[in-house]
Design a protein around this motif. Sequence first.
Motif, PDB file in Angstrom:
ATOM      1  N   SER A  14      -7.748  15.421   4.235  1.00  2.20           N
ATOM      2  CA  SER A  14      -6.864  14.337   4.626  1.00  2.20           C
ATOM      3  C   SER A  14      -7.558  13.419   5.637  1.00  2.20           C
ATOM      4  O   SER A  14      -8.245  13.891   6.530  1.00  2.20           O
ATOM      5  CB  SER A  14      -5.609  14.975   5.225  1.00  2.20           C
ATOM      6  N   GLY A  15      -7.415  12.116   5.433  1.00  2.72           N
ATOM      7  CA  GLY A  15      -7.992  11.160   6.390  1.00  2.72           C
ATOM      8  C   GLY A  15      -9.433  10.773   6.092  1.00  2.72           C
ATOM      9  O   GLY A  15     -10.051  10.043   6.858  1.00  2.72           O
ATOM     10  N   CYS A  16      -9.995  11.237   4.975  1.00  4.88           N
ATOM     11  CA  CYS A  16     -11.416  10.962   4.721  1.00  4.88           C
ATOM     12  C   CYS A  16     -11.640   9.609   4.063  1.00  4.88           C
ATOM     13  O   CYS A  16     -12.782   9.218   3.827  1.00  4.88           O
ATOM     14  CB  CYS A  16     -12.032  12.072   3.872  1.00  4.88           C
ATOM     15  N   GLY A  17     -10.569   8.876   3.743  1.00  8.49           N
ATOM     16  CA  GLY A  17     -10.737   7.521   3.217  1.00  8.49           C
ATOM     17  C   GLY A  17     -10.479   7.367   1.722  1.00  8.49           C
ATOM     18  O   GLY A  17     -10.747   6.302   1.158  1.00  8.49           O
ATOM     19  N   LYS A  18      -9.935   8.385   1.093  1.00  5.56           N
ATOM     20  CA  LYS A  18      -9.687   8.321  -0.360  1.00  5.56           C
ATOM     21  C   LYS A  18      -8.684   7.233  -0.707  1.00  5.56           C
ATOM     22  O   LYS A  18      -8.932   6.376  -1.551  1.00  5.56           O
ATOM     23  CB  LYS A  18      -9.139   9.669  -0.897  1.00  5.56           C
ATOM     24  N   SER A  19      -7.515   7.292  -0.047  1.00  5.44           N
ATOM     25  CA  SER A  19      -6.457   6.329  -0.378  1.00  5.44           C
ATOM     26  C   SER A  19      -6.892   4.919  -0.054  1.00  5.44           C
ATOM     27  O   SER A  19      -6.608   3.981  -0.795  1.00  5.44           O
ATOM     28  CB  SER A  19      -5.179   6.612   0.402  1.00  5.44           C
ATOM     29  N   THR A  20      -7.591   4.771   1.071  1.00  5.38           N
ATOM     30  CA  THR A  20      -8.054   3.443   1.460  1.00  5.38           C
ATOM     31  C   THR A  20      -8.938   2.871   0.354  1.00  5.38           C
ATOM     32  O   THR A  20      -8.807   1.708  -0.028  1.00  5.38           O
ATOM     33  CB  THR A  20      -8.816   3.513   2.796  1.00  5.38           C
ATOM     34  N   THR A  21      -9.848   3.696  -0.175  1.00  6.57           N
ATOM     35  CA  THR A  21     -10.735   3.241  -1.240  1.00  6.57           C
ATOM     36  C   THR A  21      -9.918   2.819  -2.461  1.00  6.57           C
ATOM     37  O   THR A  21     -10.133   1.740  -3.027  1.00  6.57           O
ATOM     38  CB  THR A  21     -11.719   4.373  -1.628  1.00  6.57           C
TER      39      THR A  21
HETATM   40  P1  ADP Z   1      -7.027   9.898   2.865  1.00  6.38           P
HETATM   41  O1  ADP Z   1      -6.432   9.184   1.726  1.00  6.38           O
HETATM   42  O2  ADP Z   1      -8.358  10.492   2.522  1.00  6.38           O
HETATM   43  O3  ADP Z   1      -6.139  10.902   3.506  1.00  6.38           O
HETATM   44  P2  ADP Z   1      -6.868   7.361   4.234  1.00  6.38           P
HETATM   45  O4  ADP Z   1      -7.659   6.460   3.395  1.00  6.38           O
HETATM   46  O5  ADP Z   1      -5.386   7.320   4.114  1.00  6.38           O
HETATM   47  O6  ADP Z   1      -7.396   8.854   4.026  1.00  6.38           O
HETATM   48  O7  ADP Z   1      -7.248   7.123   5.761  1.00  6.38           O
HETATM   49  C1  ADP Z   1      -8.585   7.031   6.236  1.00  6.38           C
HETATM   50  C2  ADP Z   1      -8.566   6.725   7.739  1.00  6.38           C
HETATM   51  O8  ADP Z   1      -8.044   5.428   7.949  1.00  6.38           O
HETATM   52  C3  ADP Z   1      -7.706   7.664   8.562  1.00  6.38           C
HETATM   53  O9  ADP Z   1      -8.347   7.848   9.793  1.00  6.38           O
HETATM   54  C4  ADP Z   1      -6.429   6.901   8.742  1.00  6.38           C
HETATM   55  O10 ADP Z   1      -5.777   7.289   9.927  1.00  6.38           O
HETATM   56  C5  ADP Z   1      -6.917   5.477   8.804  1.00  6.38           C
HETATM   57  N1  ADP Z   1      -5.934   4.519   8.292  1.00  6.38           N
HETATM   58  C6  ADP Z   1      -5.344   4.522   7.072  1.00  6.38           C
HETATM   59  N2  ADP Z   1      -4.518   3.457   6.924  1.00  6.38           N
HETATM   60  C7  ADP Z   1      -4.615   2.758   8.067  1.00  6.38           C
HETATM   61  C8  ADP Z   1      -4.016   1.544   8.557  1.00  6.38           C
HETATM   62  N3  ADP Z   1      -3.172   0.826   7.794  1.00  6.38           N
HETATM   63  N4  ADP Z   1      -4.345   1.129   9.785  1.00  6.38           N
HETATM   64  C9  ADP Z   1      -5.209   1.820  10.562  1.00  6.38           C
HETATM   65  N5  ADP Z   1      -5.803   2.965  10.176  1.00  6.38           N
HETATM   66  C10 ADP Z   1      -5.515   3.438   8.953  1.00  6.38           C
END
Ligand code: ADP
Length: 646
Positions: free
Chosen positions: A39-46
């Motif tokens: 969790s938090g490794c950037g998957k969803s962001t990508t």
């Molecule tokens: P995953 O999907 O792997 O759990 P995310 O892509 O959701 O990870 O998040 C990657 C990092 O970016 C985490 O540290 C999270 O806290 C941060 N993050 C995600 N969304 C936001 C946002 N809208 N604003 C600031 N930080 C964010």
Amino acid sequence: MASLKLKHIYKVYGGGVRAVNDFNLDIKDKSFVVLVGPSGCGKSTTLRMVAGLETITSGQLYIDNTLVNDVESKNRDIAMVFQSYALYPHMTVYQNMGFSLKLRHVKSAIIKEKVLKAAEVLEISDLLDRKPKELSGGQRQRVALGRAIVREPNVFLLDEPLSNLDAKLRVQMRTEITKLHEKLQTTFIYVTHDQTEAMTMGDTIVVMNKGYIQQADAPVTLFEDPVNLFVATFLGSPQMNIIESELVVKGNKIGAKLEGLENNTIWFRDETAKQIRNSGIDLEKKYLFGVRPDHIRIGQTGVDAHVEAVEQLGDETIIYTNIEGHKGHVIMKSPLVTHVRVNDDIKLDIDMQRVYLFDKDSEHSLIGMPSYNKLPCKVEDGKIILGTSEIPFDEEYGSHLLSGAYADNRFLAIKPEHIEFEETESNRSIKVKVDFIEERTNYNIIFAQIDGVIPYLIFKANKDRKIKVGDELVVYLPLDHIAIYDENDDSYFCREVVFPNVADATVKTKDGKTTISINRGQKLVYEDLGVADGKYQFVLKQDKCEPVITRKVAKTIPEEVLTKVNNGEFLSVSCYDEEPQHKMNTIFVKIKGFEEYVTLNIKNQFSVYKMSSFKMKVPADGFELIPVAEETEEIKEDPETAKPEQ
Ligand code: ADP
């Protein structure tokens, strides 16, 4: 049809959170790619950047060779399925599935055709009149999928779509989604934190940690050849056993003394010993020895172990043992029902073809397929010298090298998967001799020697290439995948073009102080530099400057790191990008008066990106002054030549 290309993608959220760093991936049409990691490794962001729901801080995203960074989400021809199904509660299944088409003013007869077809694929035809609250979790997830299918997108993005389902349904839906992928013949990108889900569904698995891709490859390759400790321990259940070891050397043989104990010594195969020896690692250091539970058997000989617990799982048995000196369990998995009991003393027979060794600091794998080849080299103007071979490079390549690259004790780094067999304009040939070969499920690993270079050049080859031990081959190294490193693992090859850091300046010495006034910009003041007054080109060296860290810049930085801003030896800069290396950080800054951006290599104490604008200390040996020929002649001549001829 949809292939995707993600090139050097970064995401920095407001507040400086670096969620995704230098993400590079080619996704083939019709493939099923899974992004997996904690969790938090950037998957969803990508995934959200691919969807267009999140802006891309830097880098390029191509869909079917079209740059889409600035294309709106709705115009990207993708559909996204979320963990929360996000169905409209007041609509029936039919209405939910047809809603997006209705919004696009698609004729109702066509909507009907598409919804019925999708419902058939998902086997929910008999649920079309129900409302979401009358559905089970699995059925709701199918409706969410159906809603995506009717749009016939080129790319399906799925973000943890199964995590709200119970364990049994999850397993069932996994198969269904895999089948759906086969039926639809489109590209799927799937996000999950569950390694079993990833390994059973994807044809390419991208393992991420802390915003970086750790490894991207076929599931079996990740299992057989993890490039580092993270991938090795993240995938596989029960997880790989990791035991601290010293190395023992006896003649040509190398062994691992598990937990440093003589009676726990196991000997590597000859090939492994050669690889370890040639890699040039320090044989006196401690390493992490790894072996999966799957590759340990109970033997007549082996490491002495005491059985602590036995789990009979029907088709296999998991045995938890203790070995002398090791705090945790050493776990073995047997495909048979064994008769071993708790408190038995057994011998662990380790399959030495399937063992791993990791560096304790870098956590890189040292046996088998490395994350990259690291070969000692020399870099001169226009060429890299590797043993007796030369790799000429062009101006384009040279424009990405920092000045520190040009030295005798550098390392050429290239990933095994980037070594090619066919010549192109942008790759360079090198002769190698095959010393030994290791077989893997999907390919062979070739260990080849370059004349005059001790570490092997290690690369993958398709099994049908029929490469044999002793073969002399020519292979090709693509320039854009060759990095230049130093012994600290700092890279001198930058993604960005490196600028020459030149500004026009005027020098004047008065009362024992030399003032350098940078054209249209700032002044630097030093004790008398002994330089004649006049006009100069001021060349800022790449690796001598230090950012000035003040309380204002970094509130949480310890006192000793803070720099005292004194006298006039500093410039104001603003950073627009950085490439974090290992101990260094390459930054690209704007300084008024410089012709172009300025490239600097500074100690990597913390992220400079966040600071954005700050002061930079320029020591007296941090620059060169090149005298500029006075342009007076030209000026003098000007009125003359300007005179019209009579
Ligand atoms: P995953 O999907 O792997 O759990 P995310 O892509 O959701 O990870 O998040 C990657 C990092 O970016 C985490 O540290 C999270 O806290 C941060 N993050 C995600 N969304 C936001 C946002 N809208 N604003 C600031 N930080 C964010």
